[in-house]
Write a protein that holds these residues in place. Structure first.
Motif, short mmCIF file in Angstrom:
data_model
loop_
_atom_site.label_atom_id
_atom_site.label_comp_id
_atom_site.label_asym_id
_atom_site.label_seq_id
_atom_site.Cartn_x
_atom_site.Cartn_y
_atom_site.Cartn_z
N ILE A 176 0.85 -1.19 0.00
CA ILE A 176 0.00 0.00 0.00
C ILE A 176 0.89 1.24 0.00
CG2 ILE A 176 -1.74 1.31 1.27
CD1 ILE A 176 -2.78 -1.31 2.40
N HIS A 177 0.67 2.10 -0.99
CA HIS A 177 1.32 3.41 -1.03
C HIS A 177 0.21 4.45 -0.93
CE1 HIS A 177 5.16 1.66 -2.36
NE2 HIS A 177 4.44 0.86 -3.14
N SER A 178 0.59 5.71 -0.91
CA SER A 178 -0.45 6.73 -0.92
C SER A 178 0.01 7.93 -1.73
CB SER A 178 -0.78 7.16 0.51
OG SER A 178 -1.80 8.14 0.47
N ALA A 223 4.18 12.99 -2.61
CA ALA A 223 4.82 12.37 -1.46
C ALA A 223 4.07 11.08 -1.16
CB ALA A 223 4.74 13.30 -0.27
N CYS A 224 4.80 9.98 -1.04
CA CYS A 224 4.13 8.75 -0.63
C CYS A 224 3.71 8.95 0.82
CB CYS A 224 5.03 7.53 -0.77
SG CYS A 224 4.14 6.03 -0.32
N ALA A 225 2.39 8.84 1.07
CA ALA A 225 1.87 9.17 2.40
C ALA A 225 1.51 7.93 3.21
CB ALA A 225 0.68 10.11 2.27
N GLN A 226 2.03 6.79 2.83
CA GLN A 226 1.89 5.59 3.67
C GLN A 226 3.27 4.98 3.80
OE1 GLN A 226 -0.39 4.41 5.41
NE2 GLN A 226 -2.40 4.79 4.53
N LEU A 227 3.63 4.69 5.04
CA LEU A 227 4.92 4.05 5.27
C LEU A 227 4.94 2.72 4.51
CD1 LEU A 227 7.56 4.29 6.71
CD2 LEU A 227 6.54 3.21 8.71
N CYS A 228 5.80 2.63 3.48
CA CYS A 228 5.69 1.49 2.57
C CYS A 228 6.95 0.66 2.53
CB CYS A 228 5.31 1.99 1.18
SG CYS A 228 6.51 3.14 0.50
N GLY A 229 7.89 0.92 3.41
CA GLY A 229 9.11 0.13 3.42
C GLY A 229 10.29 1.01 3.72
N GLY A 231 12.61 2.32 1.90
CA GLY A 231 12.90 3.46 1.02
C GLY A 231 11.76 4.46 0.94
N HIS A 232 10.80 4.34 1.85
CA HIS A 232 9.61 5.20 1.81
C HIS A 232 9.95 6.68 1.68
CE1 HIS A 232 5.84 7.01 3.03
NE2 HIS A 232 6.42 7.53 4.09
N ALA A 233 10.95 7.12 2.45
CA ALA A 233 11.26 8.55 2.50
C ALA A 233 11.77 9.07 1.15
CB ALA A 233 12.29 8.83 3.59
N ARG A 234 12.33 8.17 0.34
CA ARG A 234 12.80 8.69 -0.96
C ARG A 234 11.81 8.38 -2.09
NH1 ARG A 234 15.12 4.05 -3.14
NH2 ARG A 234 15.86 2.66 -1.52
N MET A 235 10.61 7.99 -1.73
CA MET A 235 9.59 7.74 -2.75
C MET A 235 8.93 9.06 -3.10
SD MET A 235 6.70 4.85 -2.75
CE MET A 235 5.43 4.79 -4.02
N ARG A 236 9.61 9.85 -3.91
CA ARG A 236 9.11 11.18 -4.24
C ARG A 236 8.93 11.27 -5.75
NH1 ARG A 236 13.73 14.92 -2.65
NH2 ARG A 236 12.22 16.61 -2.48
CU LIG Z 1 5.30 4.27 -0.96
#
Ligand SMILES: [Cu+2]
Length: 263
Positions: A176-178, A223-229, A231-236
């Motif tokens: 799940i991403h957001s 911004a990915c707004a669900q903690l997804c793993g 590398g979440h913070a660099r999912m831009r």
């Molecule tokens: Cu994500």
């Protein structure tokens, strides 16, 4: 009110309604806070030990508190039925027709956003999970499908025309991403196995927002707004809003590049 609340700059047509909802919630919550805080303070003083050495087993006899509670429930009902539900209904029910909108498929993956445009034929080419190659074909687009010929795909770069409804069809390849773009006041989870549509109308081009903010580097950011793993913070991802003409030019250029990556 949006500056006063410290909300991000607004760049979508429906955003004013969302901001006013957030504003009203703050106003009502401030009233509740002051009301309950006052009542609490009153109780501390009125029922202090020195004045009330023995507990009163009968309790409250007046119905004032009942009326107060009914009042709070009414305010909350007004928030829910007067603001939140109509706003939500407008967002999910009254989607603009696809013929008038730009439809973009956005597929989240750990940790990137795949953007897919249908091109001039407005038909998305077939995708197949067996064709997925993380480097060369992250969406598994089937190039033998005629509908795929004019499709444009990008990684983390979304281009949109200004003042035209955009329907984003959200999908996910793994978890799940957001999809959240604060300036567009959109945020929607992408859930594996589902295609979830959201829509908005961008009203301010990137260039104009840069001038307004006095920041030549400004970018709209997905911004990915669900903690997804990890590398979440660099999912831009980045959104560039352009005039309709510039957007068409970008599409043409992109198609040329895809046909001949070495040009
Ligand atoms: Cu994500």
């Amino acid at each position: 009110m949006s500056e006063w609340l410290g909300l991000p700059a607004l760049a979508a047509s429906h955003g004013g309604q969302i901001d006013s909802l957030i504003g009203w919630i703050h106003v009502f919550m401030a009233i509740l806070f002051v009301g309950w805080g006052g009542f609490f303070t009153y109780c501390l003083i009125r029922f202090r030990r020195s004045r009330q050495p023995v507990a009163n087993y009968a309790g409250v006899r007046s119905h004032r508190s009942t009326w107060l509670e009914i009042g709070v429930a009414v305010v909350e009902a007004v928030l829910l039925f007067g603001f939140a539900i109509p706003l939500w209904a407008a967002r999910v029910d009254r989607m603009p027709p696809e013929s008038e909108a730009l439809v973009v498929q956005v597929t989240g993956e750990q940790f990137a956003w795949n953007i897919h445009y249908a091109g001039a034929d407005r038909v998305f080419g077939r995708t197949d999970i067996t064709l997925i190659d993380l480097q060369s074909n992250p969406l598994g687009l089937d190039q033998s499908d005629p509908a795929a010929k004019d499709d444009v795909t990008t990684l983390n770069q979304m281009y949109l025309p200004v003042n035209r409804p955009v329907i984003v069809k959200l999908r996910s390849k793994d978890v799940i991403h957001s999809f959240g773009v604060p300036e567009f006041r959109v945020k929607q989870d992408a859930i594996p196995g589902f295609t979830i549509p959201i829509w908005f109308v961008p009203t301010v081009t990137t260039a104009e927002m840069r001038t307004r903010k006095g920041n030549p580097e400004f970018q709209y950011e997905i911004a990915c707004a669900q903690l997804c793993g990890l590398g979440h913070a660099r999912m831009r991802g980045f959104v560039t809003v352009q005039s309709a003409e510039d957007f068409e030019k970008w599409m043409e250029q992109k198609l040329l590049e895809q046909a001949d990556p070495f040009q």
